[in-house]
Design a protein around this motif. Structure first.
Motif, short mmCIF file in Angstrom:
data_model
loop_
_atom_site.label_atom_id
_atom_site.label_comp_id
_atom_site.label_asym_id
_atom_site.label_seq_id
_atom_site.Cartn_x
_atom_site.Cartn_y
_atom_site.Cartn_z
N ASN A 1 0.83 -1.21 0.00
CA ASN A 1 0.00 0.00 0.00
C ASN A 1 0.86 1.26 0.00
O ASN A 1 0.58 2.21 -0.73
N THR B 1 2.45 1.84 -3.42
CA THR B 1 1.46 2.31 -4.38
C THR B 1 1.07 3.76 -4.11
O THR B 1 0.87 4.55 -5.05
N SER C 1 1.35 7.01 -6.61
CA SER C 1 0.25 7.92 -6.91
C SER C 1 0.62 9.36 -6.57
O SER C 1 0.25 10.29 -7.30
N LEU D 1 -12.59 1.60 1.67
CA LEU D 1 -11.70 1.48 0.53
C LEU D 1 -10.28 1.15 0.97
O LEU D 1 -9.87 1.46 2.10
N ASN D 2 -9.55 0.57 0.06
CA ASN D 2 -8.13 0.35 0.28
C ASN D 2 -7.43 1.69 0.46
O ASN D 2 -7.78 2.69 -0.18
N MET E 1 -6.07 3.09 -2.69
CA MET E 1 -7.14 3.55 -3.58
C MET E 1 -7.70 4.89 -3.10
O MET E 1 -7.92 5.81 -3.90
N SER F 1 -5.23 7.69 -3.86
CA SER F 1 -5.20 8.03 -5.28
C SER F 1 -6.41 8.89 -5.66
O SER F 1 -6.28 9.87 -6.41
N ILE F 2 -7.59 8.54 -5.14
CA ILE F 2 -8.80 9.30 -5.47
C ILE F 2 -8.67 10.74 -4.98
O ILE F 2 -8.94 11.71 -5.71
#
Length: 422
Positions: A222, A225, A229, A391-392, A395, A398-399
Motif C-alpha cells: 500500500n 502504491t 500515486s 476502501l483500500n 485507492m 489516489s482518489i
C-alpha cells in the motif's frame, strides 16, 4: 593371345615409376625457377643481395612507403574528449567472487533488516531501472553485485568510481532476491537524504501545492502504491509519521516503481514536527473512512469505542479524557476534535492542502485530527455503497490526490480566462 597380353603388361610395369619420377622433378624445377630469391649464399660464405629491377622495391619496403604517404596526407587527429570512451579505459576493476565468498551474504543481512538499515545507513536497490533512477537522482552507491558484466557497463562510468564491484553467480543473487524474476544486479546505496537529492525537472515543473501525510501505514504494498500515486499526481512532498512501515524496505521500493527518486520523502517524523514541514497557511484534511465519523456524530454516545476510525492503540492513552467533566457545568467534555465532514469532490484546495491517509488496520491517529482542527481542515468523505467495507488505503489516497489535482487545474484555467478578458 592371353599370354601375349600378359607379357606386354609385364614389360610396361617397370616404365611407370620412371615416368612419374621425371614429372615430379620437372615440376620441382619449374617451381624453383618461379621463385625470386632475396639473397644468394655461395660456398665461400659470400652473400649477394638481389637488386630489384628498375622501378621496383621489396614488398616490405613498398608497404612501409605506402603507409608513410597515407599518414602524411591525413592530418593528425587529436581526440577532443580526453575522458575514457570505454569501460576498460576508465580503469574500473571488479572482483570475482569465489566459492565461500561471504561479501554478498554479509551485506544482505544488513540491508534486509530495518534496525540494521537504520544503524548502518544503507539500503538495497534491485533492478537496472531502479538503480539507474537512483544514480540519476544523486544517490550514493557503495557496492554492486552483478552476474553479467554488461549489466554494470550500462551504468554511468563516472558514478562507479570508488564503488566496490563484485561479480557473483546468478544463483547467489536469486537466493537473496525478492523479485520473482531477478534481473542479475543488486546495488547497495547510502540512505538518500531528500535535501541532497536531485529530482527530475519535469517533476519539479508539475509540482502542486499538495502534500501527503501517511499515518500508521503498515502494509508495504500500500505504501509503495501511495508513493507512486503521489508522484503521478504531482505532490510536492510526502511525510511519514512514526509507526509507518520503513519507506526503504525492498517491498515498498518494488511497489513504488521509482517514485522514491521523483518526489521528496521525509519519514519517521513525530507529530509535533509535522507543522515544520508544511508551507504557510496549509490546511490539513483527513480521509474519512466511509463516513464513520459522520455516523458517529449522529450517535447519542461520544465514546471512543463507537469511532472505528480512531487508532486503537490510542484508546488507552486518551481514555482518561473520555470521562473528564467540566468542573463548572458538570458536563462531560468531548475529547475527540469536532471536524466538519464534506464530500471529496467539493472544493478544498483554495489554500495549500495536506491530505492524511491512515492505515486500514489502525486508522488515523488522534494527533492527525487535532492537527486538522488547528489548521481549519475537514474530513473528506468518499461515499461508497452501504454495507461495503472501507476502501483500500492506496485507492483512497489516489482518489483524493487526483481530485485535488483536478481542482487545482480547474482553478488555474479560470484564472487564466479571467486574465485574458482583462
Amino acid at each position: 593371345m592371353v599370354a601375349l597380353v600378359k607379357g606386354v603388361g609385364c614389360a610396361m610395369r617397370p616404365l611407370l615409376p620412371v615416368v612419374q619420377t621425371c614429372n615430379v622433378n620437372a615440376r620441382r624445377w619449374v617451381r624453383a625457377l618461379r621463385r625470386s630469391p632475396v639473397k644468394v649464399v655461395f660456398p665461400s660464405d659470400q652473400v649477394a643481395e638481389r637488386e630489384p629491377g628498375p622501378g621496383k622495391q621489396p614488398r616490405k619496403a613498398a608497404d612501409e612507403a605506402r603507409l608513410q604517404k597515407q599518414q602524411q596526407k591525413q592530418p593528425l587527429q587529436v581526440p577532443s574528449n580526453p575522458t575514457p570512451s570505454t569501460w576498460e579505459e576508465s580503469g574500473l576493476r571488479y572482483d570475482k567472487a569465489f566459492p565461500g565468498d561471504k561479501r554478498l551474504s554479509s551485506v544482505m543481512t544488513i540491508v534486509k533488516s530495518r534496525p540494521f538499515r537504520e544503524k548502518k545507513g544503507k539500503i538495497l536497490l534491485e533492478g537496472r531501472r531502479l538503480i539507474a533512477d537512483a544514480l540519476k537522482a544523486g544517490a550514493v552507491p557503495k557496492a554492486f553485485f552483478f552476474s553479467r558484466l554488461e549489466y554494470i557497463k550500462e551504468l554511468p562510468m563516472d558514478k562507479l568510481k570508488g564503488v566496490s564491484l563484485v561479480k557473483v553467480k546468478f544463483e547467489d543473487i536469486k537466493d537473496w532476491s525478492d523479485l520473482v524474476t531477478p534481473q542479475g544486479i543488486m546495488g547497495i546505496f547510502a540512505k538518500p537524504d531528500h535535501v541532497k537529492m536531485t529530482y527530475p525537472e519535469t517533476q519539479l515543473h508539475h509540482s502542486l501545492p499538495l502534500l501527503l501525510i501517511c499515518d500508521n501505514l503498515r502494509d508495504p504494498g500500500n505504501l509503495g502504491t501511495i508513493l507512486r500515486s503521489a508522484a503521478g499526481a504531482g505532490c510536492s512532498k510526502v511525510l511519514l509519521t512514526k509507526g509507518c512501515v520503513d519507506v526503504w524496505e525492498p517491498k515498498v521500493l518494488r511497489a513504488g516503481m521509482g517514485a522514491h527518486f521523483q518526489v521528496p520523502i521525509i519519514n519517521n517524523l513525530e507529530w509535533e514536527a509535522i507543522p515544520n514541514y508544511l508551507p504557510t497557511d496549509t490546511r490539513v484534511y483527513v480521509a474519512d473512512n466511509c463516513g464513520l465519523y459522520a455516523q458517529a456524530q449522529t450517535s447519542m454516545s461520544n465514546k471512543g469505542s463507537n469511532h472505528g476510525w480512531v487508532c486503537d492503540r490510542r484508546f488507552l492513552k486518551f481514555h482518561k479524557y473520555e470521562e473528564e467533566e467540566d468542573l463548572e457545568t458538570g458536563a462531560k467534555k468531548d475529547w475527540l476534535p469536532d471536524l466538519e465532514v464534506q464530500s471529496y469532490n467539493l472544493d478544498w484546495t483554495e489554500a495549500p492542502a495536506a491530505v492524511v491517509i491512515g492505515g486500514e488496520t489502525h486508522g488515523v491517529s488522534l494527533e492527525s485530527l487535532e492537527l486538522a482542527e488547528s489548521t481549519g481542515g475537514k474530513r473528506l468523505l468518499i461515499p461508497v455503497v452501504p454495507g461495503v467495507d472501507s476502501l483500500n488505503s492506496a485507492m483512497a489516497a489516489s482518489i483524493l490526490l487526483f481530485e485535488g489535482k483536478r481542482q487545482l487545474r480547474v482553478r488555474e484555467e479560470h484564472l487564466s480566462r479571467g486574465r485574458s478578458y482583462h
